[in-house]
Design a protein around this motif. Sequence first.
Motif, mmCIF file in Angstrom:
data_model
loop_
_atom_site.group_PDB
_atom_site.id
_atom_site.type_symbol
_atom_site.label_atom_id
_atom_site.label_comp_id
_atom_site.label_asym_id
_atom_site.label_seq_id
_atom_site.Cartn_x
_atom_site.Cartn_y
_atom_site.Cartn_z
ATOM 1 N N GLU A 163 0.819 -1.212 0.000
ATOM 2 C CA GLU A 163 0.000 0.000 0.000
ATOM 3 C C GLU A 163 0.852 1.261 0.000
ATOM 4 O O GLU A 163 0.389 2.325 -0.404
ATOM 5 C CB GLU A 163 -0.946 0.004 1.203
ATOM 6 N N TRP A 164 2.111 1.145 0.416
ATOM 7 C CA TRP A 164 3.017 2.290 0.329
ATOM 8 C C TRP A 164 3.169 2.761 -1.112
ATOM 9 O O TRP A 164 3.385 3.965 -1.372
ATOM 10 C CB TRP A 164 4.404 1.914 0.886
ATOM 11 N N TYR A 167 0.389 5.188 -1.854
ATOM 12 C CA TYR A 167 0.665 6.500 -1.261
ATOM 13 C C TYR A 167 1.666 7.282 -2.103
ATOM 14 O O TYR A 167 1.471 8.474 -2.391
ATOM 15 C CB TYR A 167 1.219 6.345 0.163
ATOM 16 N N VAL A 224 -5.981 8.253 -1.250
ATOM 17 C CA VAL A 224 -4.927 7.949 -0.267
ATOM 18 C C VAL A 224 -5.524 7.727 1.115
ATOM 19 O O VAL A 224 -5.161 6.781 1.831
ATOM 20 C CB VAL A 224 -3.886 9.088 -0.241
ATOM 21 N N ILE A 225 -6.466 8.598 1.513
ATOM 22 C CA ILE A 225 -7.099 8.459 2.826
ATOM 23 C C ILE A 225 -7.884 7.154 2.912
ATOM 24 O O ILE A 225 -7.835 6.429 3.925
ATOM 25 C CB ILE A 225 -8.012 9.668 3.104
ATOM 26 N N CYS A 227 -7.325 4.415 1.254
ATOM 27 C CA CYS A 227 -6.374 3.301 1.321
ATOM 28 C C CYS A 227 -5.774 3.165 2.716
ATOM 29 O O CYS A 227 -5.547 2.051 3.195
ATOM 30 C CB CYS A 227 -5.279 3.495 0.275
ATOM 31 N N ALA A 228 -5.530 4.302 3.377
ATOM 32 C CA ALA A 228 -4.944 4.250 4.717
ATOM 33 C C ALA A 228 -5.949 3.786 5.762
ATOM 34 O O ALA A 228 -5.610 3.026 6.675
ATOM 35 C CB ALA A 228 -4.396 5.632 5.084
ATOM 36 N N VAL A 229 -7.200 4.224 5.627
ATOM 37 C CA VAL A 229 -8.219 3.890 6.626
ATOM 38 C C VAL A 229 -8.822 2.520 6.367
ATOM 39 O O VAL A 229 -9.091 1.758 7.306
ATOM 40 C CB VAL A 229 -9.314 4.983 6.637
ATOM 41 N N PRO A 231 -7.716 -0.354 4.110
ATOM 42 C CA PRO A 231 -6.845 -1.017 3.139
ATOM 43 C C PRO A 231 -7.343 -2.375 2.668
ATOM 44 O O PRO A 231 -6.859 -2.892 1.656
ATOM 45 C CB PRO A 231 -5.520 -1.159 3.903
#
Length: 331
Positions: A163-164, A167, A224-225, A227-229, A231
């Motif tokens: 997932e990096w 980002y 991005v948000i 994917c972070a919250v 995933p």
Amino acid sequence: MSSSTQDLLPQINLGNTFGALLIGVALSAVLFGVTNVQTFIYFQTHKDTGMTFFKLIVIWLWIFDALHLALVVHCVYYYLVTNYANFNALTEIVWSLKLQLIVDVLIVPTVHLSMTSLVSKGRSRVLPAIIMCIVVVLSGGVTVPVVLVQYRCRLFQDVVTTEWATYLTLGAVTFDDILIASSLCYLLATSRTGFSSTDSFLTKLLGYIISTGCLTSICSIIAVIACAVMPRNFIFLSIEFLVTKLYVNSFMALMNARYYLQAGADSVGSPKFRAGRNVFHPELRIPALQDEKLQTSRTDVSDDAVLHITRPIQAVKVGNCMIVDARGLMA
């Protein structure tokens, strides 16, 4: 039904995974329809200019935008129709979902480089060179290797471990958006002439650039948000589908800005302005021995229609558009 499939059933929520992909594909199809309309408008308004660089860019973007839609439609069809109730197939990444990442790399950097070429139309040559280098480094040096890492993923659980890469990719393209939009705004701000009609047109064009740049940047930040919250669902993937379509539409909107803002520029280029009393007819001295028919036709022109050119035309070149302020001509 095998025990592995039974273990997988409670872990799959089709609503926020493949259901989210289905919604993303539906919205992508709507945006592709908007792209078709904008492409038609562009070629209609530039049908007399011949084949130009920007026409080739528009054709390139339309072809890959259509290919991108076909790939994401195949992806959803593969999971929800071809492999209906086959939960083992839902864990693998289909080839069309991987290939659409490559199409993204062909679309987004093309839009960025094309907008950078608009910045090169300004007076400065140092600023476009710096922007071009930054865009090439972020597009080629960051985005391409990261997308290749994502392309090698075979299972959806591998996407979670990389997932990096999401980002970094979306962060790079968002930075490019902000940089290019700021540069275009600087170009237009330094191109003001002091005439109200021209400056009003430039102000509206500034609003177009800011709104389209913010639209793609906000959508990338939301992805991005997400994917972070979240995933482990596909909401961020569906948003990425829309990001590609928004890039094409934002570029087409900028190319068609002259058409959309035509109502605001009527005071400069309307037929009434060109055919009214203030038609520019520089006074000429005709010898006394000229033909009588010419003398007769000359007397039909009223004195108030004769203008003397005392100042040159004030013009500003924005992209491939020439904005002329006729008040540079004094009666």
